[in-house]
Scaffold this motif. Structure first.
Motif, PDB file in Angstrom:
ATOM      1  N   HIS A 368       0.838  -1.190   0.000  1.00 31.78           N
ATOM      2  CA  HIS A 368       0.000   0.000   0.000  1.00 31.78           C
ATOM      3  C   HIS A 368       0.879   1.249   0.000  1.00 31.78           C
ATOM      4  CE1 HIS A 368      -3.318   2.698   0.816  1.00 31.78           C
ATOM      5  NE2 HIS A 368      -2.649   3.189   1.865  1.00 31.78           N
ATOM      6  N   ILE A 369       0.629   2.148  -0.924  1.00 33.87           N
ATOM      7  CA  ILE A 369       1.403   3.383  -1.036  1.00 33.87           C
ATOM      8  C   ILE A 369       0.471   4.560  -0.771  1.00 33.87           C
ATOM      9  CG2 ILE A 369       2.827   4.812  -2.552  1.00 33.87           C
ATOM     10  CD1 ILE A 369       3.530   2.275  -4.104  1.00 33.87           C
ATOM     11  N   ASP A 370       0.773   5.327   0.269  1.00 36.45           N
ATOM     12  CA  ASP A 370      -0.090   6.438   0.672  1.00 36.45           C
ATOM     13  C   ASP A 370       0.071   7.670  -0.215  1.00 36.45           C
ATOM     14  OD1 ASP A 370      -1.185   5.023   2.793  1.00 36.45           O
ATOM     15  OD2 ASP A 370       0.487   5.541   4.119  1.00 36.45           O
ATOM     16  N   SER A 371       1.260   7.884  -0.756  1.00 34.66           N
ATOM     17  CA  SER A 371       1.520   9.114  -1.509  1.00 34.66           C
ATOM     18  C   SER A 371       0.724   9.133  -2.807  1.00 34.66           C
ATOM     19  CB  SER A 371       3.010   9.230  -1.816  1.00 34.66           C
ATOM     20  OG  SER A 371       3.443   8.115  -2.577  1.00 34.66           O
TER      21      SER A 371
END
Length: 599
Positions: A368-371
């Motif tokens: 999972h990548i928040d940016s």
């Protein structure tokens, strides 16, 4: 490498059946090329050992240790009976080149050369080795068992009881042992085993015929040594000789393995030659290995593998493999075994633990990548420029950056590629010229192409856009193109907000030439050409690579002539006229059978 199931069973009392071992090795150790089950209950595994584990797995003991560790079973070496008394030895060993890391020598007198015991012959033949005599067979058994190559010299054929390991002289020759007589032409870079006068063997590669064991041999010198992997590889490759010994040496062996190999060969010779007299081992160590320790924790291992592995699971794996380690909470400090030359750091232990734990238990998950992603403005402009030109009927080409002229010169390049291009126009003209020849293959009546690419001038690099046809070519910077051609709000909105940029799936074109055939047919005036097109497609085979193209039609005397161009091409060969003529004949016969006339 060929591995005997019965041989493995001699080390693992409770080893599972062959099929289970096959699955275990396949999923946790290495690829198995084949498994041959024998009538006597043995089975031969052909293992594909990769270079990173060749230092310990090119041996039955290495494979047996792995199987026992994976299953948590006991691995037990046999008890070796060693000589009870050993005499002082006059043997002298000198190492003049660092390519010899360790050399152990032992003189054994009053031996008797003869046939090998039945068990030894059986073991050797099971893995494709032929029996020669008891002494030579013993050296081969030890190598196949523990992985350490061994050589035996006839002591009476040496000029002295002295061994000097040094480089050969340029131009030296040595006739080698083996079924085929091979004379090696030596160079000064080849590491040799000598007696101070004569060359006896090529270190780590093959022994010489001069000092080989014969039926009359009574005294032998046993060599158990360790040589530099690179040196052995270079010599073996240059001479075109790949022996069982060189295969192991060139993948690097631990010099500590020599101790066990000397113990095992001594026990075997004593077993077969009970009256033999053993002298003390002479051991010269040129480079003692340094003890290695590495540290890691369960958090690191879990992060690298992408699955949570508890410290308890890691501890169980390390205990099964008999690693020496200390544990502090979730952290481990491990002493790397001498035989495991592949373990250099914590990352290697992550691979080791993952292999044993089972990669099938690791479920792949996209992280999972928040940016939020941010488009690169230059890339976005390039895509919009391409979108615009494609919508205007142009097709993209990509030309070489290296040219025969320009402002920026390239050092040491081909004569026609000495410069970086300073414009796109010159290459685009060539593309138009070449593609004009292939018009029958292109889905357009004229060649309209473009390129978006970097040019190089003395002022620096810049991205240009060039587009045009054989009449005119326009070139400008990417920024200028965006201002002039892609400034309309509606186009930008449609291209970036309402729909993604078009994705064109690339299909490789054939490298073989095409053949065209034109065919004109008279049909009744009121009938359309659909039936003709259907025939062309049905009988054109897979070699008809383009939609039949209508290039002429006219009506006369109640009939209409339709002229079509057919394009044939193969992906795997150059077509012959005979092949295409056969196809056209079938098409013509079908047309005539319907009552139509081919012009």
């Amino acid at each position: 490498m060929l591995v005997s199931y019965s041989w493995l069973k001699s080390y693992i009392k409770d080893i599972p059946e062959v099929d289970k071992i096959t699955d275990l090795i396949t999923f946790h150790l290495c690829e198995i090329e084949s498994v041959e089950k024998k009538e006597d209950g043995d089975a031969i595994f052909d293992l594909k050992i990769l270079p990173d584990r060749a230092h310990d797995l090119l041996s039955h003991q290495g494979v047996a240790r792995e199987v026992a560790s994976l299953l948590g079973l006991e691995f037990k070496l046999p008890e070796y009976k060693l000589p009870e008394s050993e005499k002082d030895s006059p043997l002298q060993i000198e190492i003049e080149d660092p390519g010899c890391i360790r050399y152990m020598g032992r003189i054994v007198r009053n031996i008797k050369v003869g046939p090998s015991p039945e068990w030894m012959v059986k073991y050797l033949e099971s893995v494709g080795q032929r029996s020669i005599n008891n002494i030579v067979d013993a050296t081969n058994i030890v190598m196949l068992d523990c992985g350490q190559p061994i050589h035996a010299f006839d002591l009476s054929k040496l000029s002295s009881e002295k061994i000097i390991v040094k480089n050969a002289n340029d131009g030296d020759t040595l006739e080698l042992v083996g079924s085929e007589k091979i004379k090696a032409n030596l160079k000064g870079t080849d590491l040799m085993i000598t007696d101070g006068v004569n060359n006896l063997a090529i270190a780590g590669v093959k022994g010489g015929l001069l000092s080989g064991i014969s039926d009359t041999t009574t005294d032998i010198l046993i060599e158990v040594a360790n040589f530099d992997a690179v040196s052995v590889r270079k010599t073996a490759r240059r001479l075109g000789i790949q022996s069982d010994a060189s295969k192991r040496y060139e993948n690097k062996l631990s010099p500590t393995l020599c101790d066990f190999a000397m113990k095992e060969i001594s026990a075997l010779v004593l077993e077969m030659c009970g009256d033999a007299t053993f002298e003390k081992v002479v051991d010269v160590y040129n480079n003692v290995p340094v003890e290695k320790k590495i540290s890691f924790d369960s958090v690191y291992i879990s992060k690298v593998l992408g699955v949570k592995i508890s410290s308890e699971d890691i501890e169980k794996i390390l205990n099964n493999y008999k690693y020496e380690f200390t544990k502090n909470g979730d952290s481990f400090e491990l002493k790397v075994p001498n035989m495991r030359l592949d373990i250099e750091g914590a990352h290697d232990m992550a691979e080791e633990i993952g292999r044993v734990y089972g990669y099938d238990k690791i479920i792949p998950e996209i992280p999972h990548i928040d940016s939020e992603s941010v488009d690169n403005s230059t890339w976005t402009n390039i895509c919009l420029a391409k979108e615009k030109l494609v919508s205007d009927g142009y097709k993209e080409v990509m030309n070489y950056v290296f040219q025969d002229k320009g402002e920026v010169q390239v050092l040491a390049s081909a004569s026609d590629k000495k410069f970086l291009r300073d414009n796109l126009t010159d290459s685009l003209k060539e593309s138009i010229k070449l593609n004009t020849v292939n018009l029958p293959l292109l889905e357009m009546d004229e060649v309209k192409v473009f390129e978006v690419g970097t040019i190089f001038t003395k002022e620096g690099e810049q991205i240009n856009v060039a587009y045009g046809d054989k009449k005119n070519i326009t070139e400008m910077t990417l920024e200028e193109f965006m201002k002039e051609k892609v400034s309309a709000e509606e186009f930008v909105k449609n291209a970036t907000l309402q729909k993604p940029l078009k994705q064109q799936i690339f299909k490789s074109w054939s490298i073989y030439p095409f053949i065209t055939r034109d065919i004109a047919v008279w049909i009744p005036e009121r009938m359309g050409p659909e039936k003709l097109v259907s025939i062309y497609k049905d009988f054109g085979t897979e070699l008809l690579v383009k939609e039949p193209k209508l290039f002429d039609s006219f009506t006369k005397d109640g009939r209409t002539s339709f002229a079509y161009r057919l394009v044939f091409q193969s992906d795997d060969r150059t077509l012959t006229n005979e092949e295409v003529d056969t196809i056209m004949l079938n098409i013509t016969n079908e047309i005539k059978s319907l009552g139509f006339e081919v012009r």
